[in-house]
Scaffold this active site. Sequence first.
Site, PDB file in Angstrom:
ATOM      1  N   ASP A  73       0.818  -1.206   0.000  1.00 39.65           N
ATOM      2  CA  ASP A  73       0.000   0.000   0.000  1.00 39.65           C
ATOM      3  C   ASP A  73       0.858   1.265   0.000  1.00 39.65           C
ATOM      4  O   ASP A  73       0.541   2.240  -0.687  1.00 39.65           O
ATOM      5  CB  ASP A  73      -0.934   0.010   1.213  1.00 39.65           C
ATOM      6  N   GLY A  74       1.950   1.255   0.753  1.00 43.50           N
ATOM      7  CA  GLY A  74       2.850   2.411   0.791  1.00 43.50           C
ATOM      8  C   GLY A  74       3.483   2.682  -0.562  1.00 43.50           C
ATOM      9  O   GLY A  74       3.615   3.834  -0.988  1.00 43.50           O
TER      10      GLY A  74
END
Length: 142
Positions: A73-74
Amino acid sequence: MKIAIHGKQLKANEWQWIQLLLHKIAGPNVELAVEEYFHKICLANGISFPDVSVFNEFEKLPRQDLFLSIGGDGTLLDTIPFVADNNSPILCLNAGRLGFLSTAQLYDIEYILNETVANHTYLEERSLLEISVKGTTQQIYP
């Protein structure tokens, strides 16, 4: 077809999927661009590239037919500035533990690419917010 790739450091057993990915997308009709940091760590892990151009975080890319974000996600959030001005579709391949935003798993790359080429995918629209604080000149993001 224009394809760009941005990613982060992967676990030792995940580099095989990157090599498979590159093998699957290589071809005479593919213009491949790889983000500079990811390109360096790929080379350090023995990943060989076909004809490729390298870009960095300060360059504005033209619209890509597909922008691959490889990580979690990052990494997906880190990819947004590359596409914010050109509206390129992002396919995020999750190599992290959880994937709230990036649910496609890296080890499923062959299936995912086949489904993408067969147009058995859908585009999920997302919004990008801009925040300003009254009385400050500091730019928060982007």
